[in-house]
Scaffold this motif. Structure first.
Motif, PDB file in Angstrom:
ATOM      1  N   VAL A  24      23.415 -36.370  -0.174  1.00 25.35           N
ATOM      2  CA  VAL A  24      24.420 -35.926  -0.728  1.00 25.35           C
ATOM      3  C   VAL A  24      24.720 -37.060  -1.829  1.00 25.35           C
ATOM      4  N   LEU A  25      24.479 -38.326  -1.525  1.00 27.69           N
ATOM      5  CA  LEU A  25      24.717 -39.509  -2.416  1.00 27.69           C
ATOM      6  C   LEU A  25      23.706 -39.324  -3.696  1.00 27.69           C
ATOM      7  N   TRP A  26      22.446 -39.169  -3.420  1.00 27.89           N
ATOM      8  CA  TRP A  26      21.373 -38.873  -4.460  1.00 27.89           C
ATOM      9  C   TRP A  26      21.787 -37.811  -5.453  1.00 27.89           C
ATOM     10  N   VAL A  27      22.055 -36.731  -4.610  1.00 29.31           N
ATOM     11  CA  VAL A  27      22.750 -35.359  -5.612  1.00 29.31           C
ATOM     12  C   VAL A  27      23.905 -35.860  -6.490  1.00 29.31           C
ATOM     13  N   LEU A  28      24.911 -36.526  -5.715  1.00 30.94           N
ATOM     14  CA  LEU A  28      26.165 -37.143  -6.336  1.00 30.94           C
ATOM     15  C   LEU A  28      25.766 -37.991  -7.780  1.00 30.94           C
ATOM     16  N   ALA A  29      24.784 -39.031  -7.472  1.00 26.82           N
ATOM     17  CA  ALA A  29      24.622 -39.916  -8.536  1.00 26.82           C
ATOM     18  C   ALA A  29      23.916 -38.992  -9.693  1.00 26.82           C
ATOM     19  N   VAL A  67      24.289 -35.724 -10.513  1.00 24.71           N
ATOM     20  CA  VAL A  67      25.198 -34.782 -10.805  1.00 24.71           C
ATOM     21  C   VAL A  67      26.194 -35.216 -11.524  1.00 24.71           C
ATOM     22  N   LEU A  68      26.787 -36.167 -11.211  1.00 24.50           N
ATOM     23  CA  LEU A  68      28.253 -36.430 -11.618  1.00 24.50           C
ATOM     24  C   LEU A  68      27.871 -38.067 -12.319  1.00 24.50           C
ATOM     25  N   GLY A  69      27.415 -38.937 -11.772  1.00 22.62           N
ATOM     26  CA  GLY A  69      27.142 -40.234 -12.317  1.00 22.62           C
ATOM     27  C   GLY A  69      26.463 -40.288 -13.769  1.00 22.62           C
ATOM     28  N   LEU A  70      25.259 -39.597 -13.569  1.00 19.07           N
ATOM     29  CA  LEU A  70      24.543 -39.750 -15.029  1.00 19.07           C
ATOM     30  C   LEU A  70      25.334 -38.768 -16.208  1.00 19.07           C
ATOM     31  N   PRO A  71      25.848 -37.733 -15.937  1.00 21.47           N
ATOM     32  CA  PRO A  71      26.714 -37.025 -17.238  1.00 21.47           C
ATOM     33  C   PRO A  71      27.924 -37.916 -17.509  1.00 21.47           C
ATOM     34  N   ALA A  72      28.395 -38.507 -16.590  1.00 15.65           N
ATOM     35  CA  ALA A  72      29.601 -39.286 -16.717  1.00 15.65           C
ATOM     36  C   ALA A  72      29.187 -40.682 -17.602  1.00 15.65           C
ATOM     37  N   LEU A  73      28.240 -41.064 -17.244  1.00 16.85           N
ATOM     38  CA  LEU A  73      27.803 -42.177 -18.123  1.00 16.85           C
ATOM     39  C   LEU A  73      27.264 -41.800 -19.626  1.00 16.85           C
ATOM     40  N   LEU A  74      26.846 -40.721 -19.727  1.00 14.36           N
ATOM     41  CA  LEU A  74      26.339 -40.171 -20.990  1.00 14.36           C
ATOM     42  C   LEU A  74      27.441 -39.671 -21.871  1.00 14.36           C
ATOM     43  N   LEU A  75      28.627 -39.260 -21.130  1.00 11.24           N
ATOM     44  CA  LEU A  75      29.784 -38.822 -21.768  1.00 11.24           C
ATOM     45  C   LEU A  75      30.872 -40.100 -22.285  1.00 11.24           C
ATOM     46  N   VAL A  76      31.072 -41.069 -21.264  1.00 17.50           N
ATOM     47  CA  VAL A  76      31.712 -42.181 -21.484  1.00 17.50           C
ATOM     48  C   VAL A  76      31.470 -43.497 -22.427  1.00 17.50           C
ATOM     49  N   LEU A  77      30.065 -43.800 -22.060  1.00 17.56           N
ATOM     50  CA  LEU A  77      29.258 -44.760 -22.752  1.00 17.56           C
ATOM     51  C   LEU A  77      29.333 -44.510 -24.319  1.00 17.56           C
ATOM     52  N   PRO A  78      28.904 -43.324 -24.798  1.00 16.26           N
ATOM     53  CA  PRO A  78      28.991 -43.291 -26.329  1.00 16.26           C
ATOM     54  C   PRO A  78      30.388 -43.163 -26.899  1.00 16.26           C
ATOM     55  N   GLY A  79      31.405 -42.569 -26.128  1.00 16.03           N
ATOM     56  CA  GLY A  79      32.683 -42.646 -26.869  1.00 16.03           C
ATOM     57  C   GLY A  79      33.197 -44.004 -26.975  1.00 16.03           C
ATOM     58  N   LEU A  80      32.555 -44.972 -25.625  1.00 13.27           N
ATOM     59  CA  LEU A  80      33.225 -46.359 -25.757  1.00 13.27           C
ATOM     60  C   LEU A  80      32.518 -46.941 -26.892  1.00 13.27           C
ATOM     61  N   ASN A  81      31.225 -46.724 -27.294  1.00  9.88           N
ATOM     62  CA  ASN A  81      30.479 -47.368 -28.316  1.00  9.88           C
ATOM     63  C   ASN A  81      30.994 -46.946 -29.716  1.00  9.88           C
ATOM     64  N   ALA A  82      31.502 -45.566 -29.750  1.00 15.51           N
ATOM     65  CA  ALA A  82      32.053 -45.494 -31.076  1.00 15.51           C
ATOM     66  C   ALA A  82      33.530 -45.954 -31.243  1.00 15.51           C
ATOM     67  N   LEU A  83      34.228 -46.471 -30.218  1.00 10.27           N
ATOM     68  CA  LEU A  83      35.266 -47.175 -30.251  1.00 10.27           C
ATOM     69  C   LEU A  83      35.048 -48.569 -30.819  1.00 10.27           C
ATOM     70  N   VAL A  84      34.058 -49.204 -30.216  1.00 10.68           N
ATOM     71  CA  VAL A  84      33.535 -50.563 -30.611  1.00 10.68           C
ATOM     72  C   VAL A  84      33.000 -50.728 -31.950  1.00 10.68           C
ATOM     73  N   ASP A  85      32.165 -49.568 -32.388  1.00  9.72           N
ATOM     74  CA  ASP A  85      31.848 -49.345 -33.984  1.00  9.72           C
ATOM     75  C   ASP A  85      32.798 -49.365 -34.943  1.00  9.72           C
ATOM     76  N   LEU A  86      33.869 -48.527 -34.497  1.00  8.31           N
ATOM     77  CA  LEU A  86      35.053 -48.358 -35.386  1.00  8.31           C
ATOM     78  C   LEU A  86      35.749 -49.515 -35.350  1.00  8.31           C
ATOM     79  N   ALA A  87      35.845 -50.298 -34.198  1.00  8.32           N
ATOM     80  CA  ALA A  87      36.932 -51.484 -34.472  1.00  8.32           C
ATOM     81  C   ALA A  87      36.212 -52.450 -35.175  1.00  8.32           C
ATOM     82  N   ARG A  88      34.708 -52.817 -35.331  1.00  7.93           N
ATOM     83  CA  ARG A  88      33.976 -53.603 -35.973  1.00  7.93           C
ATOM     84  C   ARG A  88      33.812 -53.266 -37.258  1.00  7.93           C
TER      85      ARG A  88
END
Length: 85
Positions: free
Chosen positions: A44-49, A51-72
């Protein structure tokens, strides 16, 4: 536009909130998985990693990088080929 010191103050809370949400889901799944058995919890933990972890990282990190680029970004330096007023 944001100075680096303020940028760190914005970046850190957003990452903490994202990790708290993912951590809360992971703790719930681990608790439920351990009730069922060790092998099932591992699967279950492998499936969770993935199914939830990878898409979450793919959605959260580009958004944060866009904020960093906008701020810089510097609005007083024109792009290549732009005329300086």
């Amino acid at each position: 536009m944001l100075p680096p010191r303020l940028l760190r103050r914005v970046y850190l809370p957003i990452m903490l909130i994202a990790l708290l949400l993912l951590g809360g889901v992971a703790v719930s799944v681990v608790h439920e998985g351990l009730m069922a058995g060790r092998a099932e919890a591992w699967m279950v933990l492998w499936v969770l990693a993935f199914v939830l972890g990878l898409p979450a990282l793919l959605l959260v990190l580009p958004g944060l990088n866009a904020l960093v680029d906008l701020a810089r970004s510097r609005d007083n330096i024109p792009y290549t080929g732009g005329k300086i007023p």
